[in-house]
Write an enzyme that holds these catalytic residues in place. Structure first.
Site, PDB file in Angstrom:
ATOM      1  N   LYS A 260       0.849  -1.286  -0.052  1.00 54.59           N
ATOM      2  CA  LYS A 260      -0.063   0.071  -0.040  1.00 54.59           C
ATOM      3  C   LYS A 260       0.809   1.323  -0.027  1.00 54.59           C
ATOM      4  O   LYS A 260       0.712   2.026  -0.764  1.00 54.59           O
ATOM      5  CB  LYS A 260      -0.932   0.043   1.484  1.00 54.59           C
ATOM      6  N   ASN A 261       1.870   1.245   0.871  1.00 51.99           N
ATOM      7  CA  ASN A 261       2.573   2.502   1.323  1.00 51.99           C
ATOM      8  C   ASN A 261       3.567   2.917   0.206  1.00 51.99           C
ATOM      9  O   ASN A 261       4.103   3.866   0.023  1.00 51.99           O
ATOM     10  CB  ASN A 261       3.208   2.486   2.587  1.00 51.99           C
TER      11      ASN A 261
ATOM     12  N   ARG B 249      -4.112  10.677   4.518  1.00 53.18           N
ATOM     13  CA  ARG B 249      -3.089  11.543   4.701  1.00 53.18           C
ATOM     14  C   ARG B 249      -2.031  11.464   3.535  1.00 53.18           C
ATOM     15  O   ARG B 249      -1.346  12.392   3.058  1.00 53.18           O
ATOM     16  CB  ARG B 249      -2.271  11.458   5.887  1.00 53.18           C
TER      17      ARG B 249
ATOM     18  N   ASP C 120      -4.798  12.954  13.490  1.00 48.33           N
ATOM     19  CA  ASP C 120      -5.234  11.611  13.502  1.00 48.33           C
ATOM     20  C   ASP C 120      -5.262  10.915  14.733  1.00 48.33           C
ATOM     21  O   ASP C 120      -4.762  11.327  15.808  1.00 48.33           O
ATOM     22  CB  ASP C 120      -5.195  11.009  12.228  1.00 48.33           C
TER      23      ASP C 120
ATOM     24  N   ASP D  24       4.297   0.252  12.051  1.00 47.20           N
ATOM     25  CA  ASP D  24       2.934  -0.457  11.612  1.00 47.20           C
ATOM     26  C   ASP D  24       2.946  -1.861  11.949  1.00 47.20           C
ATOM     27  O   ASP D  24       1.788  -2.574  12.181  1.00 47.20           O
ATOM     28  CB  ASP D  24       2.956  -0.456  10.054  1.00 47.20           C
TER      29      ASP D  24
ATOM     30  N   VAL E 253       8.023   5.920  16.949  1.00 52.67           N
ATOM     31  CA  VAL E 253       7.571   6.606  15.873  1.00 52.67           C
ATOM     32  C   VAL E 253       6.617   7.615  16.047  1.00 52.67           C
ATOM     33  O   VAL E 253       6.489   8.691  15.670  1.00 52.67           O
ATOM     34  CB  VAL E 253       7.466   5.828  14.845  1.00 52.67           C
TER      35      VAL E 253
HETATM   36  N1  EPU Z   1       6.807  13.915  11.435  1.00 52.21           N
HETATM   37  C1  EPU Z   1       6.894  15.154  11.414  1.00 52.21           C
HETATM   38  N2  EPU Z   1       6.864  15.978  10.621  1.00 52.21           N
HETATM   39  C2  EPU Z   1       6.851  15.872   9.259  1.00 52.21           C
HETATM   40  C3  EPU Z   1       6.885  14.523   9.012  1.00 52.21           C
HETATM   41  C4  EPU Z   1       6.913  13.715   9.963  1.00 52.21           C
HETATM   42  O1  EPU Z   1       7.197  15.374  12.698  1.00 52.21           O
HETATM   43  O2  EPU Z   1       6.937  16.723   8.443  1.00 52.21           O
HETATM   44  C5  EPU Z   1       6.957  13.064  12.400  1.00 52.21           C
HETATM   45  C6  EPU Z   1       5.410  12.114  12.367  1.00 52.21           C
HETATM   46  O3  EPU Z   1       4.675  12.922  13.164  1.00 52.21           O
HETATM   47  C7  EPU Z   1       6.113  10.842  13.123  1.00 52.21           C
HETATM   48  C8  EPU Z   1       7.422  10.556  12.431  1.00 52.21           C
HETATM   49  O4  EPU Z   1       8.026  11.843  11.986  1.00 52.21           O
HETATM   50  O5  EPU Z   1       6.185  10.977  14.535  1.00 52.21           O
HETATM   51  C9  EPU Z   1       7.526   9.467  11.208  1.00 52.21           C
HETATM   52  O6  EPU Z   1       6.655   9.884  10.362  1.00 52.21           O
HETATM   53  P1  EPU Z   1       6.783   9.559   8.829  1.00 52.21           P
HETATM   54  O7  EPU Z   1       6.754  10.744   7.879  1.00 52.21           O
HETATM   55  O8  EPU Z   1       8.224   8.752   8.664  1.00 52.21           O
HETATM   56  O9  EPU Z   1       5.621   9.033   8.261  1.00 52.21           O
HETATM   57  P2  EPU Z   1       4.446   8.975   7.205  1.00 52.21           P
HETATM   58  O10 EPU Z   1       5.089   9.245   5.889  1.00 52.21           O
HETATM   59  O11 EPU Z   1       3.431  10.108   7.624  1.00 52.21           O
HETATM   60  C10 EPU Z   1       4.456   6.536   6.486  1.00 52.21           C
HETATM   61  C11 EPU Z   1       3.567   5.320   6.349  1.00 52.21           C
HETATM   62  C12 EPU Z   1       2.874   4.959   7.807  1.00 52.21           C
HETATM   63  C13 EPU Z   1       3.879   4.850   8.765  1.00 52.21           C
HETATM   64  C14 EPU Z   1       5.002   5.697   8.716  1.00 52.21           C
HETATM   65  C15 EPU Z   1       6.476   5.119   9.440  1.00 52.21           C
HETATM   66  C16 EPU Z   1       2.312   5.916   4.262  1.00 52.21           C
HETATM   67  C17 EPU Z   1       1.166   6.273   3.537  1.00 52.21           C
HETATM   68  N3  EPU Z   1       2.289   5.889   5.679  1.00 52.21           N
HETATM   69  O12 EPU Z   1       3.869   7.547   6.936  1.00 52.21           O
HETATM   70  O13 EPU Z   1       1.933   3.912   7.398  1.00 52.21           O
HETATM   71  O14 EPU Z   1       3.472   4.225  10.049  1.00 52.21           O
HETATM   72  O15 EPU Z   1       5.568   6.062   7.354  1.00 52.21           O
HETATM   73  O16 EPU Z   1       6.745   4.124   8.802  1.00 52.21           O
HETATM   74  O17 EPU Z   1       3.403   5.589   3.780  1.00 52.21           O
HETATM   75  C18 EPU Z   1      -0.313   2.579   7.809  1.00 52.21           C
HETATM   76  O18 EPU Z   1       0.311   2.268   6.313  1.00 52.21           O
HETATM   77  O19 EPU Z   1      -1.083   2.324   8.596  1.00 52.21           O
HETATM   78  C19 EPU Z   1       0.620   3.809   8.169  1.00 52.21           C
HETATM   79  C20 EPU Z   1       0.306   4.666   9.153  1.00 52.21           C
END
Ligand code: EPU
Length: 413
Positions: free
Chosen positions: A18-19, A89, A113, A301, A323
């Site tokens: 998915k991601n 998101r 969220d 995850d 995380v």
């Molecule tokens: N963060 C910030 N600022 C930002 C971006 C992130 O503070 O600008 C923080 C977040 O709040 C969090 C940490 O950094 O505490 C990690 O966030 P990250 O950006 O790595 O995650 P994401 O890109 O928002 C993706 C996956 C998530 C998965 C995370 C971590 C997708 C669509 N989502 O989210 O997947 O948990 O990486 O591996 O790719 C899921 O599939 O159910 C899911 C939530």
């Protein structure tokens, strides 16, 4: 509706990630013409991303051979409306591609969220480093960039989403972009492979330093999405809870190294095969300690499903969520099933029990829903999971895959 199951057996095919699929779909904005993505899972989030691309003027179609075709014409509407961003998101992944191709983007700012506040400040700061300018008004981020210019960006934290937006922006920027402290998830490497196939020059994806030499233009190509390591992890947890012997066809053991080791310590027998992973479990799992970290650490995850198994293990397990600090809402639902879990800040102390007790519960997000299925397979009586639509956001044909292994799971109206 999940009922306790006798040991599972057979083979389950792991779907595309998915991601990764969602970001590859966003990356299709970068090239005019027809992109073809194979192994895109048939899940609700792919439907939302399709609607978003269509709102932006692209055409998305599932072909008879199940490949997803994304067609981009000359004009793109540079806007991601709130109705879609609010549902998913990952919609913010269009920010980088829009700035790189159209030079502007209006993208709704996602709210908080179930994991907490989840800001996108790092996405914005890193695109600003490439010359983009942002303004926030009426809940929309308005971004502009005449032509992005390569720069050196040091990420404060290896954010998956920020790294992906940088890759998709830097690939068409003028000059070289160096990303330090980049996220290393297999989905990042998959995106880089797709961009390179399109004619981009991305080096070092999968390592903490990624170097992107900007090119003038990209072309639409075909690509196969990497297998979903979170789905594979979910089935490992399912076998740990229900027992049995299962082959996860297509799963990549090399993307699950640390988890395989941890689940091995829990008592699972796991062995990588040429095209998948074989797993066997008999008897009660053993307690372990786990802390989530960015890849190659244990993914956040995976944790809800691991905690569901810990709640059935012999002994006391400790889990730490590093995380997303606020990602523990599923704990209360597992507690409704009798699980003995204490929350201490961002740590969990889990006292394992031989059996859980089936109950009506709620899926608060995708992985929380999957964790409740894991728990339900080893609980007496029936577990009814409300808001199971969350599970459909991320798992392809979940009920069918489970029943094919012999699990007693059915979808209610
Ligand atoms: N963060 C910030 N600022 C930002 C971006 C992130 O503070 O600008 C923080 C977040 O709040 C969090 C940490 O950094 O505490 C990690 O966030 P990250 O950006 O790595 O995650 P994401 O890109 O928002 C993706 C996956 C998530 C998965 C995370 C971590 C997708 C669509 N989502 O989210 O997947 O948990 O990486 O591996 O790719 C899921 O599939 O159910 C899911 C939530």
């Amino acid at each position: 509706m999940v009922r306790p199951s006798s040991p599972l057996s057979g083979e389950v095919t792991i779907s595309g990630a998915k991601n990764s699929a969602l970001k590859l779909m966003a990356a299709c904005v970068l090239a005019e013409g027809r992109s073809v993505l194979r192994n895109v899972p048939d899940i609700a989030d792919v439907g939302i991303m399709s609607r978003l691309l269509e709102a932006m003027g692209l055409t998305v179609r599932r072909r008879e051979d199940l490949a997803l075709e994304v067609i981009r014409g000359a004009d793109v509407v540079a806007e991601a409306p709130y109705e879609l961003v609010e549902q998913m998101r990952a919609s913010t992944a269009v920010l980088g591609p829009l700035l790189a191709t159209v030079g502007r983007a209006r993208v709704a700012l996602p709210g908080g969220d179930d994991f907490g506040s989840r800001p996108i400040d790092m996405h914005l700061a890193s695109l600003e480093a490439l010359g983009a300018e942002f303004e926030l008004s009426h809940g929309m981020i308005e971004g502009r960039a005449d032509r992005l210019v390569g720069a050196e960006v040091v990420l404060e934290y290896p954010s998956v989403g920020a790294t992906e937006n940088l890759l998709m922006a830097g690939v068409l920027a003028n000059g070289t972009t160096t990303v330090r402290n980049a996220a290393r998830e297999p989905e990042i490497s998959d995106l880089a492979a797709f961009l390179n196939r399109m004619g981009g020059r991305v080096l070092g994806a999968g390592s903490p330093t990624i170097v992107i030499e900007g090119v003038e233009e990209l072309r639409a190509v075909e690509h196969t999405v990497v297998p979903d390591r979170v789905e594979a992890a979910t089935f490992l947890a399912i076998v740990a809870a229900a027992g049995g012997e299962v082959t996860l066809r297509g799963a990549r053991a090399d993307h699950l190294d640390l988890l395989v080791e941890k689940m091995g310590r829990m008592g699972l027998r796991i062995s990588p095969e040429a095209d998948g992973i074989w797993v066997m479990s008999s008897g009660r799992p053993r307690a372990i300690d786990v802390a989530t970290l960015p890849y190659p650490g244990i993914a956040t995850d995976y944790l809800p499903m691991i905690v569901a198994v810990m709640s059935l293990a012999q002994g006391t397990s400790y889990a730490t969520e590093n995380v997303f600090a606020g990602r523990f809402r599923y704990v209360g639902e597992l507690a409704r099933m009798g699980a003995q879990i204490r929350v201490e800040g961002h740590h969990l102390v889990v006292d394992g029990l031989p059996r859980l007790s089936g109950a009506p519960v709620q899926a608060v997000d995708i992985r929380a829903g999957a964790a409740l299925v894991v728990a339900g397979l080893a609980a007496d009586g029936e577990t009814t999971i409300h808001h199971a639509g969350h599970i459909d956001r991320g798992y392809e044909h979940f009920v069918a895959k489970l029943t094919a292994l012999g699990a007693d799971v059915e979808r209610m109206d």
